[in-house]
Design a protein around this motif. Sequence first.
Motif, short mmCIF file in Angstrom:
data_model
loop_
_atom_site.label_atom_id
_atom_site.label_comp_id
_atom_site.label_asym_id
_atom_site.label_seq_id
_atom_site.Cartn_x
_atom_site.Cartn_y
_atom_site.Cartn_z
N ALA A 1 9.63 6.92 7.65
CA ALA A 1 8.51 6.19 8.72
C ALA A 1 8.81 5.15 8.83
N GLY A 2 8.92 4.45 10.08
CA GLY A 2 9.25 3.39 10.49
C GLY A 2 8.20 2.20 10.23
N ILE A 3 8.63 1.30 9.46
CA ILE A 3 7.59 0.38 8.92
C ILE A 3 7.09 -0.47 10.08
N ASP A 4 8.06 -0.98 10.69
CA ASP A 4 7.75 -2.17 11.78
C ASP A 4 7.11 -1.46 12.80
N ARG A 5 7.07 -0.16 13.42
CA ARG A 5 6.48 0.40 14.39
C ARG A 5 5.00 0.74 13.81
N ILE A 6 4.76 1.21 12.67
CA ILE A 6 3.52 1.21 11.77
C ILE A 6 2.63 -0.10 12.03
N VAL A 7 3.30 -1.18 11.50
CA VAL A 7 2.68 -2.46 11.57
C VAL A 7 2.29 -2.79 12.95
N MET A 8 3.26 -2.58 13.96
CA MET A 8 3.14 -2.88 15.52
C MET A 8 1.83 -2.49 15.89
N LEU A 9 1.63 -0.78 15.37
CA LEU A 9 0.27 -0.24 15.97
C LEU A 9 -0.81 -0.89 15.32
N LEU A 10 -0.96 -1.09 14.07
CA LEU A 10 -1.92 -1.63 13.24
C LEU A 10 -2.40 -2.81 13.56
N ALA A 11 -1.28 -3.67 14.31
CA ALA A 11 -1.67 -5.23 14.49
C ALA A 11 -1.93 -5.26 16.05
N ASP A 12 -2.01 -3.83 16.77
CA ASP A 12 -2.38 -3.89 18.07
C ASP A 12 -1.43 -4.87 18.87
N GLN A 13 -0.20 -4.54 18.91
CA GLN A 13 0.99 -5.14 19.30
C GLN A 13 1.72 -4.29 20.27
N VAL B 1 -0.50 9.70 2.76
CA VAL B 1 -0.06 8.53 2.56
C VAL B 1 -0.39 7.65 4.04
N LEU B 2 0.19 8.24 4.91
CA LEU B 2 0.21 7.39 6.22
C LEU B 2 -1.32 7.37 6.84
N ALA B 3 -2.09 8.23 6.71
CA ALA B 3 -3.66 8.31 6.87
C ALA B 3 -4.33 7.34 6.32
N GLY B 4 -3.88 7.31 4.94
CA GLY B 4 -4.55 6.10 4.06
C GLY B 4 -4.40 4.75 4.35
N VAL B 5 -3.03 4.57 4.89
CA VAL B 5 -2.60 3.20 5.34
C VAL B 5 -3.24 2.98 6.72
N PHE B 6 -3.45 3.98 7.50
CA PHE B 6 -4.07 3.43 8.68
C PHE B 6 -5.72 3.34 8.66
N GLN B 7 -6.26 3.98 7.71
CA GLN B 7 -7.40 3.91 7.56
C GLN B 7 -7.83 2.46 6.73
N GLU B 8 -6.79 1.95 6.03
CA GLU B 8 -7.00 0.75 5.23
C GLU B 8 -6.88 -0.52 6.05
N SER C 1 0.71 -1.17 -0.01
CA SER C 1 0.08 -0.09 -0.01
C SER C 1 0.89 1.27 0.10
N MET C 2 1.94 1.02 0.78
CA MET C 2 2.74 2.55 0.88
C MET C 2 3.52 2.41 -0.64
N ARG C 3 3.99 1.53 -1.05
CA ARG C 3 4.48 1.51 -2.66
C ARG C 3 3.34 2.21 -3.40
N THR C 4 2.24 1.53 -3.41
CA THR C 4 1.56 2.10 -4.43
C THR C 4 0.99 3.69 -4.35
N ARG C 5 0.99 4.14 -3.14
CA ARG C 5 0.61 5.49 -2.74
C ARG C 5 1.77 6.55 -2.95
N MET C 6 2.96 5.96 -2.78
CA MET C 6 3.97 6.93 -3.28
C MET C 6 4.14 6.85 -4.79
N TRP C 7 3.96 5.88 -5.51
CA TRP C 7 3.95 5.99 -6.79
C TRP C 7 2.91 6.98 -7.65
#
Length: 594
Positions: A539-551, A256-263, A151-157
């Motif tokens: 933007a830290g990908i690992d930390r973003i996914v950690m938040l999204l996965a509720d870990q 970009v980040l708002a879209g990822v968190f919404q998705e 999703s990040m790649r697509t949004r940046m392109w």
Amino acid sequence: MHAYRSHTCAQLTKDNVGETVRLSGWVHRVRDHGGILFIDLRDTYGVTQVLCDPDSAAFADVEKVRSEWCIRIDGEVKARDPELVNPKLPTGEIEVFVRDIEVLGAAKELPLMVFGDQEYPEETRLKYRYLDLRRDVMQDSMKMRSDVVRSMRTRMWDNGFREFQTPIITASSPEGARDFLVPSRLHPGKFYALPQAPQQFKQLIMVSGYDKYFQIAPCFRDEDPRADRSPTDFYQLDMEMSFVTQQDVFDTISPVLAGVFQEFGNGRKVDAPNEWPQISYRDSALWYGTDKPDLRNPIKMQVVSEHFAGSGFAIFAKLLEQEGTEIRAIPAPTGGSRKFCDRMNAFAQKEGLPGMGYIFWRETDGQMEAAGPLAKNIGPERTEAIRQQLGLGVGDAAFFLGGKPATFEKVAGKARTVIGDELGLTDKDRFAFAWIVDFPIYEKDEETGAIDFEHNPFSMPQGGMDALLGDPLEVKGYQYDLACNGYELVSGAIRNHKPEIMIKAFELAGYGEEEVKNRFGALFNAFHYGAPPHGGCAAGIDRIVMLLADQSNIREVMMFPMNQRAEDLMMNAPSDPANEQLRELSLRIIPQDD
């Protein structure tokens, strides 16, 4: 028919009833119901129930299989009885009667179970990570991670960026952590370094005229581990742009980040990017006790020094006679009970402070009354002034810490978090973002008095060269972080692209011109050949996914993480090199004294 499967374990439906199919996967669990064997067969796509009875030629072989054996079965699709339909599974209306089975990979006794939610020590999970990764929660987290990156790649392109790769073997560069060094075989005694970030390379890409760059970049830092940080390597969405201001960077990365968190946020609220506040570094420290505030918690700390100066509370009054001291209040709406106040006082003591003063307001004989030791010491007028400043009332409380902010700010921030959580004030169903801006470029060592960089040394100072001619401790940079729910997700800056400002900025931190040229020669030289104004962030990908996965632990969203001691228990790294390897690299290990 295909050698291994005609369908995945998520594809079969009532439309396939009567067909002969072939499935491959892992034995999730085996159940024996009166001589009929049921197997939940699992692959990465889903689960299909297969069964076998003594009338099948494959029954004797099916009896032998155990959990996590990898098998291939041929069988006939049958409809389940209506009362046995499992609506939770896409394949819940059918089952497959086994006619033939092939064991593709038998499994020994398992060191950890894949089926179920049993808890295992982290050491076991990391040593047998390939089994741990089979569990549903890990499968979901890793798929989410992959989808987030896509999703990040697509949004940046879609935003007009191009993806470029930068070197993994490079020169050592100070990015705020220790380098991982790589010895050179061809140049004995010299070392490469793994990049802490593509910082200099992405700036050079801008000087090269490419305007918009991004990369899903691996970064390597020899750091002490934390729950939200890997001790060795991590991935970031790295980006840089030319001819931009700080606001341009915000306006680009925020959607970009708002879209990822919404998705991927599973329905949790995400504020619109134009609602993300911009808070100065100093205000963030004052209001929240940290530069990565959790704005889901509405509590905002305030300075209340004037109400304690010359008061009857001698501890605070004498403290305020010292230079650089202040008293801060932490409002606690609905926290107005002695029991809660005593609990928070005990919290402060556990954090190494003598305690936390407090006032709480209650109703007595129809009148509002301020209670607690502080209220008695400072009197009703000062107490009422504090209440009005903080906007509190009956049933509320306030806690107080004093001294030089550096000595208590961190504890105050923790206390704010605990108060918000315990009183139910923090909105857990939300992602709350805030840009932290106006970072100081320099800091002063309290012991030596020396000036050094507090944050990114490559940032453009606000005010340019003129700002560097005054007090270094007053210089702010075009530096910024994006905080979300108490974590730093993004860090970036508008870069210093003028060589004369670069030399002056490093000079204030004790670096001579020759040292700057030696350590950052590529950037310094490039800035003499028409460097554009540029800036970006990561933007830290690992930390973003950690938040999204509720870990709460970053290792839960990394495929093959290290443990707390920076060890790979599965691959046995770090390991001892062979003597011939050391000789080839012209290295000798000198034992450290105990």
